[in-house]
Motif scaffolding. Structure first.
Motif, PDB file in Angstrom:
ATOM      1  N   GLY A  49       0.843  -1.195   0.000  1.00  0.00           N
ATOM      2  CA  GLY A  49       0.000   0.000   0.000  1.00  0.00           C
ATOM      3  C   GLY A  49       0.873   1.237   0.000  1.00  0.00           C
ATOM      4  N   GLU A  50       0.387   2.307   0.663  1.00  0.00           N
ATOM      5  CA  GLU A  50       1.185   3.540   0.739  1.00  0.00           C
ATOM      6  C   GLU A  50       1.123   4.073   2.162  1.00  0.00           C
ATOM      7  N   LEU A  51       2.255   4.412   2.712  1.00  0.00           N
ATOM      8  CA  LEU A  51       2.290   5.032   4.036  1.00  0.00           C
ATOM      9  C   LEU A  51       2.086   6.527   3.854  1.00  0.00           C
ATOM     10  N   THR A  52       0.885   6.997   4.191  1.00  0.00           N
ATOM     11  CA  THR A  52       0.586   8.427   4.012  1.00  0.00           C
ATOM     12  C   THR A  52       1.221   9.245   5.137  1.00  0.00           C
ATOM     13  N   GLU A  53       1.387  10.526   4.908  1.00  0.00           N
ATOM     14  CA  GLU A  53       1.949  11.413   5.940  1.00  0.00           C
ATOM     15  C   GLU A  53       1.040  11.433   7.165  1.00  0.00           C
ATOM     16  N   THR A  54      -0.277  11.404   6.942  1.00  0.00           N
ATOM     17  CA  THR A  54      -1.227  11.419   8.065  1.00  0.00           C
ATOM     18  C   THR A  54      -1.085  10.160   8.906  1.00  0.00           C
TER      19      THR A  54
ATOM     20  N   LYS B 241       1.486   8.188   8.992  1.00  0.00           N
ATOM     21  CA  LYS B 241       2.824   8.146   9.585  1.00  0.00           C
ATOM     22  C   LYS B 241       2.814   8.856  10.939  1.00  0.00           C
ATOM     23  N   ALA B 242       2.260  10.053  10.966  1.00  0.00           N
ATOM     24  CA  ALA B 242       2.258  10.841  12.204  1.00  0.00           C
ATOM     25  C   ALA B 242       1.335  10.227  13.255  1.00  0.00           C
ATOM     26  N   SER B 243       0.141   9.846  12.857  1.00  0.00           N
ATOM     27  CA  SER B 243      -0.833   9.389  13.856  1.00  0.00           C
ATOM     28  C   SER B 243      -0.471   8.011  14.405  1.00  0.00           C
ATOM     29  N   ILE B 244       0.068   7.130  13.564  1.00  0.00           N
ATOM     30  CA  ILE B 244       0.425   5.789  14.042  1.00  0.00           C
ATOM     31  C   ILE B 244       1.621   5.866  14.982  1.00  0.00           C
ATOM     32  N   VAL B 245       2.629   6.647  14.582  1.00  0.00           N
ATOM     33  CA  VAL B 245       3.814   6.787  15.444  1.00  0.00           C
ATOM     34  C   VAL B 245       3.402   7.344  16.809  1.00  0.00           C
ATOM     35  N   GLU B 246       2.562   8.366  16.808  1.00  0.00           N
ATOM     36  CA  GLU B 246       2.132   8.975  18.068  1.00  0.00           C
ATOM     37  C   GLU B 246       1.324   7.974  18.913  1.00  0.00           C
ATOM     38  N   ALA B 247       0.389   7.276  18.275  1.00  0.00           N
ATOM     39  CA  ALA B 247      -0.494   6.367  19.016  1.00  0.00           C
ATOM     40  C   ALA B 247       0.273   5.183  19.596  1.00  0.00           C
ATOM     41  N   VAL B 248       1.164   4.597  18.812  1.00  0.00           N
ATOM     42  CA  VAL B 248       1.892   3.414  19.307  1.00  0.00           C
ATOM     43  C   VAL B 248       2.894   3.810  20.383  1.00  0.00           C
ATOM     44  N   ARG B 249       3.604   4.896  20.145  1.00  0.00           N
ATOM     45  CA  ARG B 249       4.606   5.317  21.154  1.00  0.00           C
ATOM     46  C   ARG B 249       3.946   5.630  22.490  1.00  0.00           C
ATOM     47  N   ALA B 250       2.707   6.127  22.443  1.00  0.00           N
ATOM     48  CA  ALA B 250       1.995   6.457  23.686  1.00  0.00           C
ATOM     49  C   ALA B 250       1.645   5.205  24.484  1.00  0.00           C
ATOM     50  N   GLU B 251       1.616   4.043  23.830  1.00  0.00           N
ATOM     51  CA  GLU B 251       1.246   2.801  24.510  1.00  0.00           C
ATOM     52  C   GLU B 251       2.437   2.025  25.037  1.00  0.00           C
TER      53      GLU B 251
END
Ligand code: AMP
Ligand code: ZN
Length: 137
Positions: free
Chosen positions: A119-124, A126-136
């Motif tokens: 698929g494609e890793l979108t900028e949106t 990229k930012a939201s997944i990194v933030e959500a996973v790191r918070a956990e």
């Protein structure tokens, strides 16, 4: 050990299996429905439904055992590569709810078995997944 779990019974030796390796913590068997010749499964002897339940000590022994098996199986089977596959949850294709690691030999010119359409890793994302996973973590 769960009375209703077939992999508990296989790992304990109560149900016969084609066993490639056994120690105090694990049994490695041939898969009855192999994706390729030599397809094997690493089964812990204790029951864990999936990766979310397995204890760190047992989890830490799985990869060294997989490495040992991959080395022996590569020499014995003459395969050109190996896929390690470990499914967690029905949505991921897990059909037996006892943690297991697939070791799937791959042969030159053989079928592609573990693949996906990129698929494609979108900028949106990229930012939201990194933030959500790191918070956990
Ligand atoms: P999974 O879809 O990741 O849960 O994988 C379960 C695997 O277990 C499948 O590849 C099955 O072919 C295999 N399997 C199921 N029952 C047995 C059995 N009694 N002995 C050996 N392999 C089995
Ligand atoms: Zn079990």
């Amino acid at each position: 050990m769960r009375d209703d779990c077939i992999f508990c019974k296989i790992a304990a030796g109560q149900i016969p299996s084609a066993t490639l390796y056994e120690d105090g913590n694990f049994r490695v068997i041939l898969d009855l429905g192999p994706a390729a010749r030599g397809h094997a499964l690493i089964l812990p002897k204790a029951h864990y439904a999936d990766l979310s339940e397995i204890d760190d000590d047992t989890a830490g022994k799985v990869l060294p055992l997989a490495k040992k098996m991959v080395s022996a199986m590569t020499k014995a089977l003459g395969c050109a590569g190996m896929n390690l596959v470990q499914n967690n949850g029905e949505a991921a294709g897990q059909t037996v709810r006892h943690f297991h690691m697939h070791i799937i030999p791959r042969y030159a010119n053989g079928p592609k078995m573990v693949s996906w359409e990129p698929g494609e890793l979108t900028e949106t994302d990229k930012a939201s997944i990194v933030e959500a996973v790191r918070a956990e973590l």
